[in-house]
Scaffold this motif. Sequence first.
Motif, PDB file in Angstrom:
ATOM      1  N   PRO A  99       1.067  -1.502   0.198  1.00 51.75           N
ATOM      2  CA  PRO A  99       0.289  -0.368  -0.195  1.00 51.75           C
ATOM      3  C   PRO A  99       1.755   1.413  -0.203  1.00 51.75           C
ATOM      4  N   ASN A 100       2.070   1.269   0.543  1.00 53.75           N
ATOM      5  CA  ASN A 100       2.948   2.525   0.942  1.00 53.75           C
ATOM      6  C   ASN A 100       3.562   2.661  -0.353  1.00 53.75           C
ATOM      7  N   GLU A 101       4.157   1.383  -1.506  1.00 57.09           N
ATOM      8  CA  GLU A 101       4.303   1.700  -2.506  1.00 57.09           C
ATOM      9  C   GLU A 101       3.537   1.990  -3.717  1.00 57.09           C
ATOM     10  N   ILE A 102       2.174   1.910  -3.362  1.00 54.01           N
ATOM     11  CA  ILE A 102       0.990   2.260  -4.297  1.00 54.01           C
ATOM     12  C   ILE A 102       1.058   4.004  -3.937  1.00 54.01           C
ATOM     13  N   SER A 103       0.661   4.595  -2.653  1.00 52.65           N
ATOM     14  CA  SER A 103       0.762   5.668  -2.965  1.00 52.65           C
ATOM     15  C   SER A 103       1.491   6.209  -3.130  1.00 52.65           C
ATOM     16  N   VAL A 104       3.006   5.815  -2.993  1.00 55.91           N
ATOM     17  CA  VAL A 104       3.974   6.840  -3.679  1.00 55.91           C
ATOM     18  C   VAL A 104       3.639   6.943  -5.290  1.00 55.91           C
ATOM     19  N   LEU A 105       3.834   5.967  -5.850  1.00 54.33           N
ATOM     20  CA  LEU A 105       3.243   5.825  -7.100  1.00 54.33           C
ATOM     21  C   LEU A 105       2.547   6.752  -7.769  1.00 54.33           C
ATOM     22  N   ASN A 106       0.863   7.197  -6.127  1.00 58.88           N
ATOM     23  CA  ASN A 106      -0.075   7.881  -6.736  1.00 58.88           C
ATOM     24  C   ASN A 106       0.464   9.091  -6.681  1.00 58.88           C
ATOM     25  N   LEU A 107       1.395   9.560  -6.296  1.00 58.37           N
ATOM     26  CA  LEU A 107       1.432  10.865  -5.903  1.00 58.37           C
ATOM     27  C   LEU A 107       2.831  11.425  -6.892  1.00 58.37           C
ATOM     28  N   ILE A 108       3.969  10.111  -6.847  1.00 59.11           N
ATOM     29  CA  ILE A 108       4.442  10.783  -8.117  1.00 59.11           C
ATOM     30  C   ILE A 108       4.005  10.986  -9.629  1.00 59.11           C
ATOM     31  N   GLU A 109       2.464   9.910 -10.017  1.00 59.09           N
ATOM     32  CA  GLU A 109       2.059  10.591 -10.842  1.00 59.09           C
ATOM     33  C   GLU A 109       1.062  11.775 -10.696  1.00 59.09           C
ATOM     34  N   GLU A 110       0.828  12.329  -9.709  1.00 64.93           N
ATOM     35  CA  GLU A 110       0.333  13.004  -9.620  1.00 64.93           C
ATOM     36  C   GLU A 110       0.778  14.543  -9.747  1.00 64.93           C
ATOM     37  N   LYS A 111       2.115  13.953  -9.439  1.00 63.10           N
ATOM     38  CA  LYS A 111       2.930  15.638  -8.670  1.00 63.10           C
ATOM     39  C   LYS A 111       4.573  15.492 -10.209  1.00 63.10           C
ATOM     40  N   HIS A 113       7.229  14.017 -10.018  1.00 61.49           N
ATOM     41  CA  HIS A 113       8.362  13.986  -9.241  1.00 61.49           C
ATOM     42  C   HIS A 113       8.081  14.893  -7.416  1.00 61.49           C
ATOM     43  N   ILE A 114       9.089  14.042  -7.184  1.00 61.73           N
ATOM     44  CA  ILE A 114       9.243  14.210  -6.067  1.00 61.73           C
ATOM     45  C   ILE A 114      10.302  13.887  -5.276  1.00 61.73           C
ATOM     46  N   GLN A 115      10.527  14.245  -3.881  1.00 63.51           N
ATOM     47  CA  GLN A 115      11.525  14.199  -2.843  1.00 63.51           C
ATOM     48  C   GLN A 115      11.323  12.805  -2.108  1.00 63.51           C
ATOM     49  N   LYS A 117      11.532  13.728   0.735  1.00 61.90           N
ATOM     50  CA  LYS A 117      10.608  14.108   2.027  1.00 61.90           C
ATOM     51  C   LYS A 117       9.838  14.161   2.027  1.00 61.90           C
ATOM     52  N   ASP A 118       9.090  14.401   0.590  1.00 62.00           N
ATOM     53  CA  ASP A 118       7.778  13.801  -0.071  1.00 62.00           C
ATOM     54  C   ASP A 118       7.126  12.786   0.924  1.00 62.00           C
ATOM     55  N   ILE A 119       7.874  11.978   0.409  1.00 65.34           N
ATOM     56  CA  ILE A 119       7.095  10.657   0.827  1.00 65.34           C
ATOM     57  C   ILE A 119       7.282  11.060   2.612  1.00 65.34           C
ATOM     58  N   GLN A 120       7.969  10.983   3.336  1.00 66.49           N
ATOM     59  CA  GLN A 120       8.705  10.981   4.537  1.00 66.49           C
ATOM     60  C   GLN A 120       6.577  11.556   4.906  1.00 66.49           C
ATOM     61  N   GLU A 121       6.535  13.172   5.134  1.00 68.18           N
ATOM     62  CA  GLU A 121       5.275  14.039   5.072  1.00 68.18           C
ATOM     63  C   GLU A 121       4.235  13.108   4.924  1.00 68.18           C
ATOM     64  N   MET A 122       3.703  12.019   3.640  1.00 65.99           N
ATOM     65  CA  MET A 122       2.817  11.622   3.523  1.00 65.99           C
ATOM     66  C   MET A 122       2.614  10.292   4.070  1.00 65.99           C
ATOM     67  N   LEU A 123       3.848   9.166   4.126  1.00 66.13           N
ATOM     68  CA  LEU A 123       3.384   8.195   4.803  1.00 66.13           C
ATOM     69  C   LEU A 123       3.638   8.588   6.604  1.00 66.13           C
ATOM     70  N   GLY A 149      21.797  13.896  -3.674  1.00 63.95           N
ATOM     71  CA  GLY A 149      22.282  14.582  -2.781  1.00 63.95           C
ATOM     72  C   GLY A 149      20.825  15.427  -2.513  1.00 63.95           C
ATOM     73  N   ARG A 150      20.515  16.229  -1.847  1.00 62.92           N
ATOM     74  CA  ARG A 150      18.798  17.077  -1.205  1.00 62.92           C
ATOM     75  C   ARG A 150      18.091  16.493  -2.383  1.00 62.92           C
ATOM     76  N   ASN A 151      19.251  17.280  -3.515  1.00 66.04           N
ATOM     77  CA  ASN A 151      17.954  17.585  -4.370  1.00 66.04           C
ATOM     78  C   ASN A 151      17.429  16.305  -5.516  1.00 66.04           C
ATOM     79  N   THR A 152      18.234  15.362  -4.574  1.00 67.29           N
ATOM     80  CA  THR A 152      17.321  14.021  -5.925  1.00 67.29           C
ATOM     81  C   THR A 152      16.035  14.026  -5.456  1.00 67.29           C
ATOM     82  N   GLU A 153      15.559  13.767  -6.866  1.00 64.06           N
ATOM     83  CA  GLU A 153      14.110  13.722  -7.412  1.00 64.06           C
ATOM     84  C   GLU A 153      13.890  12.284  -7.803  1.00 64.06           C
TER      85      GLU A 153
END
Length: 157
Positions: A99-111, A113-115, A117-123, A149-153
């Motif tokens: 379920p977490n992997e699906i949520s991350v894929l859904n977030l990437i599809e929506e945005k 690109h993500i970083q 920190k986006d995953i950390q906040e969402m989950l 580094g920190r700029n990885t998307e």
Amino acid sequence: MRIHPFVDGNGRTSRLMATLILSIHRFNFDNYLTLDEFYNIDRQAYVDALNSADKNHDLTNWMEYFCRGVLYSIDKVKSEVLKLAEITSKYDTAIKLTPNEISVLNLIEEKKHIQNKDIQEMLNISPQGSYKIIRKLKDKKLIESRGKGRNTEYILM
């Protein structure tokens, strides 16, 4: 005659009994069905339906209201199942996704690109937990990284 099972009108017990009866008759949705949410949307309608049964000694209004609540709950479950099916249908069914992997894929599809920190906040997880999900999705060749580094998307492949 009173529709409330107890003098104090204990609605929780009534709803629990209704859910038990539905479950016994195979209307069990493995805890997905929740009648309380519908009743809490408009408390006055709930009270009015109960009072109508108590006052008129006629359960028709209460049963109609109760059935609308069951239909609302079923429609909500249906909507969630269809949403999940839409998300997962885009990916190879041979690939097992959490379920977490699906949520991350859904977030990437929506945005797009993500970083991390986006995953950390969402989950609501640690950076390490987020990196673990990212690594699994990269291993499954579903996402790829851009930058360092920190700029990885992360983007969809």
